[in-house]
Design a protein around this motif. Structure first.
Motif, PDB file in Angstrom:
ATOM      1  N   HIS A   2       0.906  -1.208   0.078  1.00 58.05           N
ATOM      2  CA  HIS A   2      -0.028  -0.107  -0.003  1.00 58.05           C
ATOM      3  C   HIS A   2       1.001   1.180   0.046  1.00 58.05           C
ATOM      4  O   HIS A   2       0.507   2.376  -0.594  1.00 58.05           O
ATOM      5  N   GLN A   3       1.924   1.218   0.913  1.00 50.50           N
ATOM      6  CA  GLN A   3       2.924   2.473   0.909  1.00 50.50           C
ATOM      7  C   GLN A   3       3.437   2.698  -0.485  1.00 50.50           C
ATOM      8  O   GLN A   3       3.717   3.817  -0.926  1.00 50.50           O
ATOM      9  N   THR A   4       4.011   1.636  -1.094  1.00 50.07           N
ATOM     10  CA  THR A   4       4.515   1.857  -2.481  1.00 50.07           C
ATOM     11  C   THR A   4       3.683   2.598  -3.459  1.00 50.07           C
ATOM     12  O   THR A   4       3.716   3.320  -4.288  1.00 50.07           O
ATOM     13  N   GLU A   5       2.117   2.057  -3.394  1.00 52.28           N
ATOM     14  CA  GLU A   5       1.157   2.576  -4.136  1.00 52.28           C
ATOM     15  C   GLU A   5       0.980   4.063  -3.935  1.00 52.28           C
ATOM     16  O   GLU A   5       0.675   4.881  -4.899  1.00 52.28           O
ATOM     17  N   LEU A   6       1.127   4.496  -2.717  1.00 54.06           N
ATOM     18  CA  LEU A   6       0.843   5.950  -2.118  1.00 54.06           C
ATOM     19  C   LEU A   6       1.990   6.814  -2.785  1.00 54.06           C
ATOM     20  O   LEU A   6       1.553   7.913  -3.417  1.00 54.06           O
ATOM     21  N   LEU A   7       3.214   6.149  -2.518  1.00 54.02           N
ATOM     22  CA  LEU A   7       4.216   6.900  -2.960  1.00 54.02           C
ATOM     23  C   LEU A   7       4.355   7.118  -4.635  1.00 54.02           C
ATOM     24  O   LEU A   7       4.263   8.159  -5.120  1.00 54.02           O
ATOM     25  N   ARG A   8       3.929   5.982  -5.429  1.00 57.27           N
ATOM     26  CA  ARG A   8       3.777   6.144  -6.925  1.00 57.27           C
ATOM     27  C   ARG A   8       2.711   7.116  -6.968  1.00 57.27           C
ATOM     28  O   ARG A   8       2.900   7.954  -8.253  1.00 57.27           O
ATOM     29  N   ASN A   9       1.491   7.068  -6.414  1.00 53.97           N
ATOM     30  CA  ASN A   9       0.362   8.121  -6.807  1.00 53.97           C
ATOM     31  C   ASN A   9       0.922   9.648  -6.567  1.00 53.97           C
ATOM     32  O   ASN A   9       0.679  10.522  -7.423  1.00 53.97           O
ATOM     33  N   LYS A  10       1.635   9.829  -5.356  1.00 54.62           N
ATOM     34  CA  LYS A  10       2.155  11.120  -5.137  1.00 54.62           C
ATOM     35  C   LYS A  10       3.259  11.757  -6.090  1.00 54.62           C
ATOM     36  O   LYS A  10       3.230  12.687  -6.553  1.00 54.62           O
ATOM     37  N   LEU A  11       3.950  10.775  -6.584  1.00 49.77           N
ATOM     38  CA  LEU A  11       5.159  11.106  -7.365  1.00 49.77           C
ATOM     39  C   LEU A  11       4.494  10.973  -8.906  1.00 49.77           C
ATOM     40  O   LEU A  11       5.439  11.229 -10.108  1.00 49.77           O
ATOM     41  N   GLU A  12       3.187  10.705  -9.384  1.00 53.40           N
ATOM     42  CA  GLU A  12       2.757  10.454 -10.478  1.00 53.40           C
ATOM     43  C   GLU A  12       3.656   9.265 -11.193  1.00 53.40           C
ATOM     44  O   GLU A  12       3.835   9.519 -12.638  1.00 53.40           O
ATOM     45  N   ILE A  13       4.202   8.330 -10.474  1.00 54.98           N
ATOM     46  CA  ILE A  13       4.626   7.157 -10.995  1.00 54.98           C
ATOM     47  C   ILE A  13       3.575   6.067 -11.801  1.00 54.98           C
ATOM     48  O   ILE A  13       2.951   5.561 -10.996  1.00 54.98           O
ATOM     49  N   HIS A  14       3.462   5.809 -13.066  1.00 55.67           N
ATOM     50  CA  HIS A  14       2.622   4.750 -13.332  1.00 55.67           C
ATOM     51  C   HIS A  14       3.555   3.719 -13.933  1.00 55.67           C
ATOM     52  O   HIS A  14       4.260   3.780 -14.761  1.00 55.67           O
ATOM     53  N   VAL A  15       3.210   2.386 -13.342  1.00 55.79           N
ATOM     54  CA  VAL A  15       3.719   1.101 -13.925  1.00 55.79           C
ATOM     55  C   VAL A  15       2.781  -0.072 -14.530  1.00 55.79           C
ATOM     56  O   VAL A  15       1.938   0.043 -14.129  1.00 55.79           O
ATOM     57  N   GLY A  17       3.226  -4.156 -15.563  1.00 51.39           N
ATOM     58  CA  GLY A  17       4.136  -5.318 -15.716  1.00 51.39           C
ATOM     59  C   GLY A  17       4.138  -6.096 -14.395  1.00 51.39           C
ATOM     60  O   GLY A  17       4.037  -5.283 -13.124  1.00 51.39           O
ATOM     61  N   GLY A  18       4.517  -7.191 -14.524  1.00 52.73           N
ATOM     62  CA  GLY A  18       4.704  -7.988 -13.064  1.00 52.73           C
ATOM     63  C   GLY A  18       5.694  -7.612 -12.267  1.00 52.73           C
ATOM     64  O   GLY A  18       6.749  -7.494 -12.732  1.00 52.73           O
ATOM     65  N   LEU A  19       5.610  -7.497 -10.857  1.00 53.36           N
ATOM     66  CA  LEU A  19       6.657  -7.613  -9.844  1.00 53.36           C
ATOM     67  C   LEU A  19       7.690  -6.300 -10.170  1.00 53.36           C
ATOM     68  O   LEU A  19       8.822  -6.843 -10.552  1.00 53.36           O
ATOM     69  N   VAL A  20       7.343  -5.174 -10.061  1.00 53.12           N
ATOM     70  CA  VAL A  20       7.935  -4.242 -10.255  1.00 53.12           C
ATOM     71  C   VAL A  20       8.615  -3.527  -9.058  1.00 53.12           C
ATOM     72  O   VAL A  20       7.950  -3.403  -8.133  1.00 53.12           O
ATOM     73  N   PRO A  21       9.914  -3.674  -8.736  1.00 54.72           N
ATOM     74  CA  PRO A  21      10.635  -3.217  -7.586  1.00 54.72           C
ATOM     75  C   PRO A  21      10.145  -1.787  -7.073  1.00 54.72           C
ATOM     76  O   PRO A  21       9.753  -0.925  -8.021  1.00 54.72           O
ATOM     77  N   PRO A  22       9.894  -1.543  -5.869  1.00 52.81           N
ATOM     78  CA  PRO A  22       9.431  -0.164  -5.559  1.00 52.81           C
ATOM     79  C   PRO A  22      10.413   1.129  -5.711  1.00 52.81           C
ATOM     80  O   PRO A  22      11.604   0.866  -5.904  1.00 52.81           O
ATOM     81  N   PRO A  23       9.896   2.303  -5.949  1.00 44.86           N
ATOM     82  CA  PRO A  23      10.775   3.353  -6.230  1.00 44.86           C
ATOM     83  C   PRO A  23      11.892   3.640  -4.861  1.00 44.86           C
ATOM     84  O   PRO A  23      11.371   3.108  -3.900  1.00 44.86           O
ATOM     85  N   PHE A  24      12.904   4.081  -5.069  1.00 44.70           N
ATOM     86  CA  PHE A  24      13.862   4.442  -4.077  1.00 44.70           C
ATOM     87  C   PHE A  24      13.805   6.031  -3.783  1.00 44.70           C
ATOM     88  O   PHE A  24      13.402   6.429  -4.856  1.00 44.70           O
ATOM     89  N   LEU A  25      13.903   6.577  -2.766  1.00 41.95           N
ATOM     90  CA  LEU A  25      13.922   8.014  -2.417  1.00 41.95           C
ATOM     91  C   LEU A  25      15.378   8.783  -2.556  1.00 41.95           C
ATOM     92  O   LEU A  25      15.315   9.898  -2.582  1.00 41.95           O
ATOM     93  N   SER A  26      16.424   7.757  -2.298  1.00 40.37           N
ATOM     94  CA  SER A  26      17.549   8.522  -2.347  1.00 40.37           C
ATOM     95  C   SER A  26      18.673   7.633  -3.128  1.00 40.37           C
ATOM     96  O   SER A  26      18.450   6.475  -3.024  1.00 40.37           O
ATOM     97  N   PHE A  27      19.699   8.136  -3.704  1.00 40.13           N
ATOM     98  CA  PHE A  27      20.752   7.351  -4.496  1.00 40.13           C
ATOM     99  C   PHE A  27      21.193   6.541  -3.632  1.00 40.13           C
ATOM    100  O   PHE A  27      21.663   5.269  -3.959  1.00 40.13           O
ATOM    101  N   SER A  28      21.481   7.129  -2.298  1.00 42.17           N
ATOM    102  CA  SER A  28      22.305   6.195  -1.411  1.00 42.17           C
ATOM    103  C   SER A  28      21.827   4.915  -0.901  1.00 42.17           C
ATOM    104  O   SER A  28      22.524   4.124  -0.259  1.00 42.17           O
ATOM    105  N   SER A  29      20.174   4.882  -1.026  1.00 48.27           N
ATOM    106  CA  SER A  29      19.540   3.571  -0.542  1.00 48.27           C
ATOM    107  C   SER A  29      19.581   2.761  -1.681  1.00 48.27           C
ATOM    108  O   SER A  29      18.865   1.468  -1.428  1.00 48.27           O
ATOM    109  N   CYS A  30      20.504   2.547  -2.515  1.00 49.24           N
ATOM    110  CA  CYS A  30      20.196   1.883  -3.818  1.00 49.24           C
ATOM    111  C   CYS A  30      21.516   1.051  -4.192  1.00 49.24           C
ATOM    112  O   CYS A  30      21.473   0.484  -5.220  1.00 49.24           O
ATOM    113  N   ARG A  31      22.223   0.779  -3.135  1.00 49.31           N
ATOM    114  CA  ARG A  31      23.340  -0.325  -3.154  1.00 49.31           C
ATOM    115  C   ARG A  31      24.223   0.209  -4.174  1.00 49.31           C
ATOM    116  O   ARG A  31      24.380  -0.813  -5.219  1.00 49.31           O
TER     117      ARG A  31
END
Ligand code: ADP
Ligand code: MG
Length: 239
Positions: A2-15, A17-31
């Protein structure tokens, strides 16, 4: 979730396709490799843009991607960060630099290729990450020589790369990622067959496609290259 959905809605990110990883909020959280992270910060990219937030984790997961977002929204960095990161990963896995290119970026024009290569050099600074520019207007011999010295990334226009492949023995068998930037423009310019020819010279690469608008022709090209492609669009849906 649900949290991923809220975040995508807020940022107007539409996806799609199956099993899409969630967006990250900072470059440093991205290994990402430490040097790459440093270069991103040094470039002044504090916060990722929405296309970067969503496209980077998808591309890092190895999935193919069809993305659309407005001009100036940071699409170049959204494909170059995964390219640099995956090339770095290859080197760690194999304990040596690759002998043959690992990634190819195609764009419709010489000017755009130059911009993309400049950005790639900036992001790959301090890493063993070499690039070759393969465009018209410069001598082919120099471009061939550059590739023969071992580069991770080729940035080129379809026509010139085809010419080079036709005349010289260049091994693209290790290419893991094919990026098609401004693919709608490449189709308008009649590059479809050349792009397909380059795709066929590779062994089932991950494909990252970027387009200002997603036409039927673009979708057809995407599905002919990857069965399980993930679509991302930023802004109003169905653009
Ligand atoms: P697009 O390909 O989507 O039209 P570009 O990739 O050319 O856009 O990026 C447009 C501009 O935004 C460039 O000058 C780039 O350096 C800058 N840029 C990219 N990502 C960021 C970011 N996360 N923060 C700030 N500026 C960025
Ligand atoms: Mg662009």
């Amino acid at each position: 979730t649900h949290q991923t959905e809220l975040l995508r809605n807020k940022l107007e990110i539409h996806v799609k396709g199956g099993l899409v990883p969630p967006p990250f909020l900072s470059f440093s959280s991205c290994r990402l490799p430490q040097k790459l992270l440093h270069n991103i910060e040094a470039a002044g990219f504090g916060t990722p843009t929405p296309i970067q937030m969503q496209a980077i984790p998808i591309a890092l997961s190895g999935k193919s991607l069809l993305a659309s977002a407005d001009t100036g929204s940071g699409k170049t960095t959204s494909f170059l960060v995964p390219v640099v990161s995956r090339c770095d990963g290859f080197r760690h896995q194999n304990f040596s630099r690759p002998k043959n290119p690992l990634a190819v970026v195609l764009t419709p024009t010489r000017e755009l290729c130059i911009q993309v290569e400049d950005q790639a050099k900036l992001l790959g600074k301090g890493l063993p990450f070499k690039t070759a520019l393969v465009v018209g207007g410069d001598a082919m011999a120099g471009q061939l020589h550059r590739i023969q010295q071992a580069v991770e990334l080729i940035v080129g226009t379809p026509g010139r790369l085809i010419d080079l492949l036709a005349k010289h023995d260049i091994d693209l068998g290790d290419v893991m990622i094919l990026v098609l930037d401004e693919v709608d423009c490449m189709l308008q310019k009649g590059f479809r067959d050349q792009v397909m020819q380059i795709f066929w010279a590779l062994s089932q690469p991950q494909v990252l496609m970027y387009s200002a608008t997603i036409s039927q022709e673009v979708e057809k090209l995407a599905s002919s290259m990857a069965k399980d492609i993930v679509s991302v669009s930023i802004g109003q849906p169905n653009r």
